[in-house]
Design an enzyme around this catalytic site. Structure first.
Site, PDB file in Angstrom:
ATOM      1  N   LYS A  31      50.606  52.624  54.343  1.00 18.70           N
ATOM      2  CA  LYS A  31      51.571  51.517  54.328  1.00 18.70           C
ATOM      3  C   LYS A  31      52.414  51.558  53.056  1.00 18.70           C
ATOM      4  O   LYS A  31      53.622  51.276  53.084  1.00 18.70           O
ATOM      5  CB  LYS A  31      50.829  50.184  54.443  1.00 18.70           C
ATOM      6  CG  LYS A  31      50.110  49.993  55.774  1.00 18.70           C
ATOM      7  CD  LYS A  31      49.334  48.696  55.793  1.00 18.70           C
ATOM      8  CE  LYS A  31      48.638  48.494  57.130  1.00 18.70           C
ATOM      9  NZ  LYS A  31      47.608  49.507  57.414  1.00 18.70           N
TER      10      LYS A  31
ATOM     11  N   ARG B  86      46.801  25.028  30.280  1.00 14.22           N
ATOM     12  CA  ARG B  86      47.057  26.453  30.063  1.00 14.22           C
ATOM     13  C   ARG B  86      48.485  26.701  29.573  1.00 14.22           C
ATOM     14  O   ARG B  86      48.877  27.856  29.379  1.00 14.22           O
ATOM     15  CB  ARG B  86      46.802  27.245  31.352  1.00 14.22           C
ATOM     16  CG  ARG B  86      45.373  27.187  31.838  1.00 14.22           C
ATOM     17  CD  ARG B  86      45.054  28.318  32.812  1.00 14.22           C
ATOM     18  NE  ARG B  86      45.909  28.352  33.981  1.00 14.22           N
ATOM     19  CZ  ARG B  86      45.699  27.679  35.115  1.00 14.22           C
ATOM     20  NH1 ARG B  86      44.629  26.874  35.197  1.00 14.22           N
ATOM     21  NH2 ARG B  86      46.514  27.786  36.143  1.00 14.22           N
TER      22      ARG B  86
ATOM     23  N   ASN C 185      37.788  31.756  36.285  1.00 14.73           N
ATOM     24  CA  ASN C 185      36.508  31.066  36.478  1.00 14.73           C
ATOM     25  C   ASN C 185      35.519  31.912  37.262  1.00 14.73           C
ATOM     26  O   ASN C 185      34.318  31.923  36.969  1.00 14.73           O
ATOM     27  CB  ASN C 185      36.731  29.735  37.191  1.00 14.73           C
ATOM     28  CG  ASN C 185      37.353  28.686  36.286  1.00 14.73           C
ATOM     29  OD1 ASN C 185      37.364  28.840  35.068  1.00 14.73           O
ATOM     30  ND2 ASN C 185      37.881  27.629  36.876  1.00 14.73           N
TER      31      ASN C 185
END
EC number: 2.7.7.7
Length: 575
Positions: free
Chosen positions: A312, A420, A513
């Protein structure tokens, strides 16, 4: 990817009209027209033991074996060559499950990762490193020691094995991704708030999603019955959580990944999680590659990209297009539209599509909606529109002012993308605690009542969700003034002893996380939004059977230190 990415990608595409009577959602074709199955497993006569592997994954294995020329046979059947078992299986348990005194002559007992690698490589690979250890009492002659076996395995074999764990694991009874923002809830009482998502803070097992948390795919495992903490990985800098997100590699293959992301999103909204995961793995690998891909051989050499995906990639390189994009079902843009309604997951979106609904107006006028879905539909555009950082600051300050009116010592911190340092935010998560460990109690209900009376809180999605000693509110707020939008707001009240772990959890990106929790698990530890625990006992499937001992973590820095990681500022946790 933009939540409306598929709609933008195909604004003028002519629809392919399916049989209106069909109640089965159209799926993206498994293979291109004219593509034929290869029989490269013709020498394989296999038996798959479902225990541990799971029914769905075992059936997938069996289907692939037959599709590629192999045969399925009973474990005690003549000529069986391979008996495939779960990764955590030992020899004696396998015999008990098979009800055999010993393996049939010529049969090999192999881990399911071997079959995953065969399917990934599209060839029969050597079983070295994948065979289940056979105790010497079952042999006529001594078995080589584990050290000798390890010495005979070429360097890199273990890493290759661990990469294959991204092949579809058995579908869990509940998702193994970290707790997400609420998606579906039948009422405002605490319960799983999505038909696709539920959480109890820590995943019950490290899954394919955890493996995505490792840039290199390296993932140490422990032997059954090993209750001692595993050593930290030799190269910590291969873990996402050990690196600052400011050092993200430049995506040299954007022209490829942007097309693959459309397909990944299409599979995701159709509920094909495992294929979506396969595309996500390839996309991450391409984004991390140090240069533009220029050939089929180069694409195949990248860990996480198999031959079919490489085909692909070359198609995109040579033509600037991917034919599979032309075959995306007409249902996909509609499913994406529906799944963007807060409270409606993939399953609900599919149900609405099968009921004949094709627009938000259809949902508004004809669908039977939960309270949460009705709120999500009412504020559909507002929820999809990201808010500027300045607006998130105002929301944090509004909650802080109301809380400190009850007790000036309460700490209120906005987490998520706001902490953040992002320029825009999708929603706001505000953590509330008190350093004395007591004064946070009783503040939850009084604070919500105060914010409602001010008119700041306009809708309740989940009025109270109990999570251990933490209390969580999910709702909708709007700042005063003309032209203000309705915004998603979560308020979480936590005891101070859990504040550092909660702050870490609600600040880091999902990818960051997962990496932290996966690293903790390799050390025999457990990390959640509540605590960091050590000496945690798990069974062979990774499920906790002993909670371990909670470690004191007064600050986020203590969590990093105890995991052997350099401290990362919130802005460096944006993977």
């Amino acid at each position: 990817m933009d939540p409306r990415g598929i709609l933008k990608a195909f604004p003028k595409r002519q629809k392919i009209h399916a049989d209106a009577s069909s109640k089965v959602l159209a799926k993206i074709p498994r293979r291109e027209e004219g593509e034929e199955a290869e029989e490269w497993l013709s020498s394989l006569r296999a038996h798959v033991v479902r225990t541990g592997i799971g029914r769905a994954r075992a059936e997938l294995f069996e289907k692939q074996i037959v599709q590629h020329g192999g045969q399925l046979c009973p474990a005690q059947g003549p000529g069986v060559t391979h008996i495939v078992v779960d990764e955590g299986m030992d020899y004696e348990r396998a015999l008990r499950l098979l009800r055999l005194p010993q393996l049939p002559p010529g049969a090999q007992l192999v881990k399911s990762a071997w079959l995953s690698l065969c399917l990934q490589e599209r060839r029969l690979v050597d079983v070295a490193g994948f065979s289940i250890f056979i105790p010497s009492r079952y042999l006529d002659h001594p078995q080589p020691s584990k050290a000798e076996q390890d010495a005979s395995i070429p360097p890199g074999t273990h890493e290759a094995l661990l990469q294959t764990a991204l092949s579809p694991p058995p579908p869990p009874t509940r998702p193994v991704s970290p707790p997400q923002k609420a998606k579906e809830a039948p009422n405002t009482q605490a319960q799983p708030i999505s038909d696709d998502e539920a959480s109890d803070g820590e995943e019950t097992q490290v899954s394919a999603a955890d493996l995505e948390a490792l840039i290199s795919g390296h993932y140490p495992t422990s032997l059954e019955g090993d209750c001692e903490p595993s050593p930290a990985p030799a190269v910590l800098d291969k873990w996402v959580c050990a690196q600052p997100s400011s050092q993200k590699a430049t995506n040299h293959n954007l022209h490829i990944t942007e097309k693959l992301e459309v397909l990944a999103k299409a599979y995701s909204v159709q509920g094909d999680k495992w294929r979506a995961l396969g595309y996500a793995k390839a996309i991450n690998a391409l984004k991390s590659f140090h240069k533009p891909v220029t050939s089929y051989q180069e694409a195949c050499s990248i860990p996480g990209i198999g031959k079919r995906m490489a085909e692909k990639i070359i198609e995109i390189l040579e033509s600037g297009h991917l034919r599979k994009l032309d075959h995306i079902s007409e249902s996909v843009p509609v499913l994406e539209l529906f799944s963007n309604i807060w409270g409606a997951g993939t399953k609900t979106a599919q149900m609405w599509y099968q009921q004949g609904f094709r627009s938000l107006e259809d949902i508004r006028s004809q669908a039977s909606l939960t309270t949460q879905q009705a709120i999500g539909l009412k504020h559909y555009s507002d929820f999809l529109e990201r808010m500027p950082r300045e607006e998130a600051t105002e929301i944090e300050q509004t909650v802080q002012k109301a809380a400190q009116a009850f007790n000036s010592g309460l700490l209120c911190v906005a987490c998520g993308s706001y902490r953040r340092g992002k320029a825009t935010c999708g929603d706001v998560d505000v953590l509330i605690t008190h350093p004395d460990g007591r004064s946070h109690r009783g503040i939850f209900s009084r604070l919500l009542d105060s914010l409602r009376q001010e008119g700041f809180l306009t809708d309740d999605l989940v009025s109270q969700e109990e999570n251990g000693q933490q209390q969580k509110y999910l709702g909708v707020c709007r700042l005063p003034g003309p032209g203000r939008r309705h915004r998603r707001l979560d308020i979480i009240v936590v005891p101070y002893s859990e504040f550092a772990c909660a702050l870490l959890y609600f600040t880091g990106s999902a990818h960051f996380n997962r990496s932290m929790r996966a690293l903790a698990k390799t050390k025999g530890m457990s990390l959640s939004e509540h605590a960091l625990s050590t000496a945690v006992v798990r069974n062979t499937h990774g499920c906790k059977v002993g909670p371990g001992r909670v470690l004191p973590t007064p600050t986020e820095k203590d969590v990093f230190r105890l995991l052997g990681l350099p401290y990362r500022e919130p802005a460096e946790r944006d993977w």
